[in-house]
Design a protein around this motif. Structure first.
Motif, PDB file in Angstrom:
ATOM      1  N   GLY A 115     -42.429  39.548  23.703  1.00  0.00           N
ATOM      2  CA  GLY A 115     -42.225  38.488  23.324  1.00  0.00           C
ATOM      3  C   GLY A 115     -40.560  38.264  22.256  1.00  0.00           C
ATOM      4  O   GLY A 115     -39.394  39.300  22.918  1.00  0.00           O
ATOM      5  N   TYR A 116     -41.172  37.343  21.452  1.00  0.00           N
ATOM      6  CA  TYR A 116     -39.891  37.548  20.475  1.00  0.00           C
ATOM      7  C   TYR A 116     -39.907  37.110  19.296  1.00  0.00           C
ATOM      8  O   TYR A 116     -41.239  36.604  19.073  1.00  0.00           O
ATOM      9  CB  TYR A 116     -38.844  36.227  20.420  1.00  0.00           C
ATOM     10  CG  TYR A 116     -38.322  35.901  19.526  1.00  0.00           C
ATOM     11  CD1 TYR A 116     -36.753  36.467  19.726  1.00  0.00           C
ATOM     12  CD2 TYR A 116     -38.258  34.716  18.898  1.00  0.00           C
ATOM     13  CE1 TYR A 116     -36.106  36.233  18.859  1.00  0.00           C
ATOM     14  CE2 TYR A 116     -37.338  33.646  17.979  1.00  0.00           C
ATOM     15  CZ  TYR A 116     -36.023  34.684  18.352  1.00  0.00           C
ATOM     16  OH  TYR A 116     -35.134  35.140  17.078  1.00  0.00           O
ATOM     17  N   LYS A 121     -40.683  35.627  10.518  1.00  0.00           N
ATOM     18  CA  LYS A 121     -41.336  37.082   9.725  1.00  0.00           C
ATOM     19  C   LYS A 121     -39.766  37.872   9.528  1.00  0.00           C
ATOM     20  O   LYS A 121     -39.881  38.695   9.220  1.00  0.00           O
ATOM     21  CB  LYS A 121     -42.081  37.359  11.621  1.00  0.00           C
ATOM     22  CG  LYS A 121     -42.896  38.800  11.003  1.00  0.00           C
ATOM     23  CD  LYS A 121     -43.779  39.018  10.227  1.00  0.00           C
ATOM     24  CE  LYS A 121     -44.388  40.162   9.780  1.00  0.00           C
ATOM     25  NZ  LYS A 121     -45.147  40.548   8.448  1.00  0.00           N
ATOM     26  N   ARG A 122     -39.103  38.075  10.398  1.00  0.00           N
ATOM     27  CA  ARG A 122     -37.810  38.366  10.548  1.00  0.00           C
ATOM     28  C   ARG A 122     -37.361  38.124   9.005  1.00  0.00           C
ATOM     29  O   ARG A 122     -36.573  39.891   8.504  1.00  0.00           O
ATOM     30  CB  ARG A 122     -36.844  38.272  11.624  1.00  0.00           C
ATOM     31  CG  ARG A 122     -35.436  39.264  11.487  1.00  0.00           C
ATOM     32  CD  ARG A 122     -34.908  39.247  13.076  1.00  0.00           C
ATOM     33  NE  ARG A 122     -33.816  37.390  13.084  1.00  0.00           N
ATOM     34  CZ  ARG A 122     -33.885  36.555  14.132  1.00  0.00           C
ATOM     35  NH1 ARG A 122     -35.223  36.626  15.440  1.00  0.00           N
ATOM     36  NH2 ARG A 122     -33.067  36.426  13.758  1.00  0.00           N
ATOM     37  N   PHE A 159     -37.533  44.694  12.931  1.00  0.00           N
ATOM     38  CA  PHE A 159     -38.622  45.088  14.121  1.00  0.00           C
ATOM     39  C   PHE A 159     -39.799  46.063  13.794  1.00  0.00           C
ATOM     40  O   PHE A 159     -40.771  45.480  14.185  1.00  0.00           O
ATOM     41  CB  PHE A 159     -38.733  45.096  15.989  1.00  0.00           C
ATOM     42  CG  PHE A 159     -39.121  45.413  16.518  1.00  0.00           C
ATOM     43  CD1 PHE A 159     -39.267  43.942  17.486  1.00  0.00           C
ATOM     44  CD2 PHE A 159     -39.673  46.827  16.824  1.00  0.00           C
ATOM     45  CE1 PHE A 159     -40.828  44.266  18.298  1.00  0.00           C
ATOM     46  CE2 PHE A 159     -40.439  46.123  17.969  1.00  0.00           C
ATOM     47  CZ  PHE A 159     -41.064  45.262  18.744  1.00  0.00           C
ATOM     48  N   GLU A 160     -39.459  47.220  14.003  1.00  0.00           N
ATOM     49  CA  GLU A 160     -40.398  48.368  13.108  1.00  0.00           C
ATOM     50  C   GLU A 160     -41.422  47.830  11.772  1.00  0.00           C
ATOM     51  O   GLU A 160     -42.126  48.419  12.393  1.00  0.00           O
ATOM     52  CB  GLU A 160     -39.430  49.915  13.584  1.00  0.00           C
ATOM     53  CG  GLU A 160     -38.958  49.881  15.202  1.00  0.00           C
ATOM     54  CD  GLU A 160     -38.877  51.355  14.870  1.00  0.00           C
ATOM     55  OE1 GLU A 160     -38.075  51.501  15.944  1.00  0.00           O
ATOM     56  OE2 GLU A 160     -38.567  51.709  13.514  1.00  0.00           O
ATOM     57  N   ARG A 161     -40.579  48.020  11.008  1.00  0.00           N
ATOM     58  CA  ARG A 161     -41.589  47.341  10.239  1.00  0.00           C
ATOM     59  C   ARG A 161     -41.865  45.682   9.959  1.00  0.00           C
ATOM     60  O   ARG A 161     -44.197  46.240  10.031  1.00  0.00           O
ATOM     61  CB  ARG A 161     -40.318  47.018   8.963  1.00  0.00           C
ATOM     62  CG  ARG A 161     -40.965  46.304   7.481  1.00  0.00           C
ATOM     63  CD  ARG A 161     -41.952  47.288   7.240  1.00  0.00           C
ATOM     64  NE  ARG A 161     -40.658  48.017   6.307  1.00  0.00           N
ATOM     65  CZ  ARG A 161     -40.366  48.787   5.064  1.00  0.00           C
ATOM     66  NH1 ARG A 161     -40.934  47.293   3.941  1.00  0.00           N
ATOM     67  NH2 ARG A 161     -39.109  49.406   4.789  1.00  0.00           N
ATOM     68  N   ALA A 162     -41.854  45.420  11.380  1.00  0.00           N
ATOM     69  CA  ALA A 162     -42.726  43.560  11.572  1.00  0.00           C
ATOM     70  C   ALA A 162     -43.862  44.442  12.170  1.00  0.00           C
ATOM     71  O   ALA A 162     -45.322  43.841  12.101  1.00  0.00           O
ATOM     72  CB  ALA A 162     -41.566  43.186  11.944  1.00  0.00           C
ATOM     73  N   MET A 163     -43.986  45.045  13.073  1.00  0.00           N
ATOM     74  CA  MET A 163     -44.546  45.021  13.878  1.00  0.00           C
ATOM     75  C   MET A 163     -45.475  46.438  13.433  1.00  0.00           C
ATOM     76  O   MET A 163     -46.768  46.918  14.380  1.00  0.00           O
ATOM     77  CB  MET A 163     -43.890  45.183  15.378  1.00  0.00           C
ATOM     78  CG  MET A 163     -43.467  44.103  15.531  1.00  0.00           C
ATOM     79  SD  MET A 163     -44.342  42.922  15.670  1.00  0.00           S
ATOM     80  CE  MET A 163     -45.367  42.729  17.453  1.00  0.00           C
TER      81      MET A 163
END
Length: 278
Positions: A115-116, A121-122, A159-163
């Motif tokens: 996905g993207y 969120k980014r 990405f790592e903080r968001a996911m």
């Protein structure tokens, strides 16, 4: 069908993840959490240019150069009118984009199905990370729990903080960016007054990239693919859904939504993408 005009869309400045000035108009977004989530936008490089280190993503990017020349490594350039396919997991850069460069960008989930991460969120996470570290020259610099200075690619940090998990890359399906010169391809008649120019079909998920051309009065029946079809209007004028639309308009047609008629009022060309089929 969803339609969005650049003329009615506000411009947003990209956050501090990279170095330089890049303003974007986000025309259309996909569905958060879907393997086919996407962002169709137009980018304009501001004064001082825009720079990124060599990096890669766990999603696909497609770039169409509206005006200017887009360098994607120290030696390779997408010329005006060219299309570049930046597959997931494939490194590119460093980039030194000049001021005044205008591009259409389609970022979407790649064939691996990861996905993207949405723009909203980014940017939210971008702001959070600026409280605990600093983005500089495309890297995120911070001090770890042991007091040791660390750095990592800015996109990866977000990405790592968001996911809440490590960023993992699928095995690259290609070895490099695929740069395409549409002028080297021939138009093929698809229907009365309707011509198409497919540049390529990619991966086992059948991502398709190309162009569509309509003569005045011709009707294109959109939305007849097994995945999302995206059109970006380059020039001309059409009617769709009872409304008239001109250049720099984005259209979304969901899988098998059509036939949805798009009729040309004047000679019109579109960039066309059919996203991966899952």
């Amino acid at each position: 069908m969803r339609v969005s005009k650049a003329a009615d869309t506000g411009s947003e400045r990209v956050g501090t993840m990279r170095e330089g000035v890049l303003d974007q108009k986000h025309l259309l977004f996909g569905e958060d959490g879907s393997p086919n989530n996407y962002d169709l936008n137009m980018g304009h490089t501001g004064d001082g240019g825009w720079r990124t280190p060599r990096h890669r993503h766990n999603f696909d990017q497609i770039r169409y150069v509206i005006e200017g020349r887009l360098p994607y490594t120290e030696t390779d350039v997408l010329e005006e009118g060219w299309v570049g396919y930046f597959p997931e997991s494939v490194h590119y850069g460093p980039q030194e984009r000049p001021a005044g460069l205008r591009t259409m960008v389609l970022q979407c989930g790649g064939a691996s199905g990861q996905g993207y991460l949405s723009v909203a969120k980014r940017e939210e996470v971008n702001a959070e990370l600026n409280k605990t570290g600093e983005f500089k020259k495309g890297l995120y610099h911070y001090t770890d729990a042991n007091g040791v200075p660390q750095s990592e690619d800015g996109s990866q940090a977000i990405f790592e903080r968001a996911m809440g998990r490590k960023l993992e890359f699928a095995a690259p399906r290609y070895t490099d960016v695929i740069a395409m010169d549409p002028q080297a391809y021939d138009w093929q008649q698809a229907d009365a007054g309707v011509s198409e120019k497919w540049l390529g079909r990619f991966t086992e998920r059948d991502l398709r990239l190309g162009f569509l051309r309509l003569e005045p009065g011709a009707v294109y029946q959109a939305g007849q693919f097994p995945s999302i079809e995206i059109l970006f209007q380059i020039n001309g004028e059409v009617t769709a859904g009872g409304e008239k639309y001109g250049p720099e308009t984005g259209y979304e047609f969901l899988a098998n939504e059509g036939p949805a008629p798009v009729e040309a009022v004047a000679p019109t060309e579109f960039f066309r993408a059919v996203l991966h089929t899952f």
